[in-house]
Design a protein around this motif. Structure first.
Motif, PDB file in Angstrom:
ATOM      1  N   GLN A  94       0.806  -1.220   0.000  1.00 31.43           N
ATOM      2  CA  GLN A  94       0.000   0.000   0.000  1.00 31.43           C
ATOM      3  C   GLN A  94       0.837   1.267   0.000  1.00 31.43           C
ATOM      4  O   GLN A  94       0.330   2.346  -0.304  1.00 31.43           O
ATOM      5  N   ALA A  95       2.108   1.160   0.359  1.00 30.02           N
ATOM      6  CA  ALA A  95       2.956   2.351   0.391  1.00 30.02           C
ATOM      7  C   ALA A  95       4.402   1.950   0.185  1.00 30.02           C
ATOM      8  O   ALA A  95       4.791   0.808   0.434  1.00 30.02           O
ATOM      9  N   ASP A  99       8.167   8.685  -2.912  1.00 28.16           N
ATOM     10  CA  ASP A  99       7.240   8.283  -1.854  1.00 28.16           C
ATOM     11  C   ASP A  99       5.863   8.142  -2.490  1.00 28.16           C
ATOM     12  O   ASP A  99       5.341   9.106  -3.052  1.00 28.16           O
ATOM     13  N   TRP A 137       1.854   6.113  -2.055  1.00 29.01           N
ATOM     14  CA  TRP A 137       0.921   5.283  -1.308  1.00 29.01           C
ATOM     15  C   TRP A 137      -0.384   5.233  -2.076  1.00 29.01           C
ATOM     16  O   TRP A 137      -0.709   6.149  -2.822  1.00 29.01           O
ATOM     17  N   MET A 186      -5.097   3.700   1.351  1.00 26.42           N
ATOM     18  CA  MET A 186      -4.321   3.381   2.554  1.00 26.42           C
ATOM     19  C   MET A 186      -4.883   4.167   3.735  1.00 26.42           C
ATOM     20  O   MET A 186      -4.939   5.403   3.699  1.00 26.42           O
ATOM     21  N   MET A 217      -0.741   4.452   7.740  1.00 27.21           N
ATOM     22  CA  MET A 217       0.322   5.366   7.312  1.00 27.21           C
ATOM     23  C   MET A 217       1.161   5.793   8.519  1.00 27.21           C
ATOM     24  O   MET A 217       2.393   5.851   8.450  1.00 27.21           O
TER      25      MET A 217
END
Length: 110
Positions: A37-38, A55, A57, A61, A66
């Motif tokens: 998810q990230a 970066d 995501w 999410m 997170m």
């Protein structure tokens, strides 16, 4: 010399927001792409003496995940820094900050 490859596949919606992130590695025992998810990818550019970052995501999410992802990332950065430099004192400071971060973000210990 051995070569390994890491492949990232990012599936975007019509607004270029990540819907799915898949990763796979030629060194992995699992031969199919795995969903995540990230991700945070940091690369050191020696010529410019700075960090290149990606970066990402997925749009689904949850915020609590997170927060935990950041907490876990900070913790593992401490592990990596200790292995790379042997700087125990500053890693202890980072661990203290991670505990503070977890407290402020109300991250439950697992």
């Amino acid at each position: 010399m051995k070569t390994a490859e890491i492949k990232l596949t990012i599936q975007l919606d019509d607004n270029s927001i990540p819907e799915n992130i898949l990763w796979e590695s030629t060194d992995s025992k699992n031969k199919e792409a795995l969903p995540v998810q990230a991700m945070m990818l940091s690369l050191w550019d020696k010529n410019y003496q700075n960090t290149l970052k990606i970066d990402l995501w997925t749009k689904d999410m949850p915020v609590d995940e997170m927060k935990r992802f950041f907490y876990e990332t900070l913790q593992t950065m401490g592990d990596t820094f200790l292995r790379a430099t042997g700087e125990k004192n500053i890693v202890e400071d980072l661990r203290d900050y991670c505990a503070h971060f977890a407290d402020k973000m109300e991250i439950k210990k697992q």
